[in-house]
Design a protein around this motif. Structure first.
Motif, PDB file in Angstrom:
ATOM      1  N   GLU A  99       0.827  -1.211   0.000  1.00  0.00           N
ATOM      2  CA  GLU A  99       0.000   0.000   0.000  1.00  0.00           C
ATOM      3  C   GLU A  99       0.861   1.261   0.000  1.00  0.00           C
ATOM      4  O   GLU A  99       0.511   2.250  -0.640  1.00  0.00           O
ATOM      5  CB  GLU A  99      -0.968  -0.023   1.181  1.00  0.00           C
ATOM      6  N   ARG A 100       1.982   1.247   0.711  1.00  0.00           N
ATOM      7  CA  ARG A 100       2.899   2.399   0.674  1.00  0.00           C
ATOM      8  C   ARG A 100       3.442   2.606  -0.736  1.00  0.00           C
ATOM      9  O   ARG A 100       3.543   3.730  -1.220  1.00  0.00           O
ATOM     10  CB  ARG A 100       4.061   2.207   1.656  1.00  0.00           C
ATOM     11  N   GLN A 102       1.931   1.782  -3.491  1.00  0.00           N
ATOM     12  CA  GLN A 102       0.846   2.338  -4.310  1.00  0.00           C
ATOM     13  C   GLN A 102       0.765   3.852  -4.144  1.00  0.00           C
ATOM     14  O   GLN A 102       0.532   4.568  -5.102  1.00  0.00           O
ATOM     15  CB  GLN A 102      -0.493   1.699  -3.936  1.00  0.00           C
ATOM     16  N   ARG A 103       0.956   4.333  -2.933  1.00  0.00           N
ATOM     17  CA  ARG A 103       0.882   5.778  -2.683  1.00  0.00           C
ATOM     18  C   ARG A 103       2.099   6.526  -3.204  1.00  0.00           C
ATOM     19  O   ARG A 103       1.985   7.611  -3.762  1.00  0.00           O
ATOM     20  CB  ARG A 103       0.738   6.056  -1.177  1.00  0.00           C
TER      21      ARG A 103
END
Length: 152
Positions: A99-100, A102-103
């Motif tokens: 998720e990191r 993706q950001r």
């Protein structure tokens, strides 16, 4: 259908997105494209894997170094949900890492526990994960370079 390890368009996506996001080449810049694609798959001294954008992403690429370390053949690994490369207790940490990425587009210096096909645990060190973005900015998945591993 051409397997992705022989698909030059996929190779270009892999190396171009890496260079764009990290500002450095994935393969030696002096190699011709066909030679570099073969080198990355057959002889690179580091593992490279990629997974797709499915809700439960599947590996779509794993070079020979990755296949040896994880203990899977090409045909086995490209059917494997990438989450299964980590044991259940480590999957939440892995998901937060994804998720990191993706950001932020990429993350370097990752360390974590992974598991082989036979269940052997090992540690990946200094891994770099990045988004597989094409020239139009479309996301095709994520890829990782694992330069070092050690037995647990």
């Amino acid at each position: 259908m051409i397997p992705l390890h022989r698909n030059l368009a996929f190779y270009q996506l892999l190396v171009a997105s890496h260079a764009q996001l990290l500002g450095r080449p994935l393969v030696p810049e002096t190699m011709p494209v066909l030679e570099a694609a073969e080198w990355l798959y057959e002889r690179a001294p580091f593992a490279v894997l990629a997974h797709n954008t499915d809700p439960d992403p599947l590996f779509i690429y794993a070079n020979k170094a990755a296949q040896r370390r994880f203990g899977y053949s090409w045909d086995e690994i490209i059917r494997l949900p990438s989450r299964l490369s980590a044991e259940a207790p480590n999957r939440e940490e892995r998901q937060q890492f994804l998720e990191r990425v993706q950001r932020l587009g990429y993350e370097a210096g990752y360390k974590g526990v992974r598991v082989t096909k036979s269940g052997q645990r090992f540690i990946i060190e200094e891994a770099t994960l990045w988004q597989l973005l094409d020239e139009e900015g479309k996301l095709h998945g994520q890829a990782v370079v694992i330069p070092r591993t050690r037995d647990f």
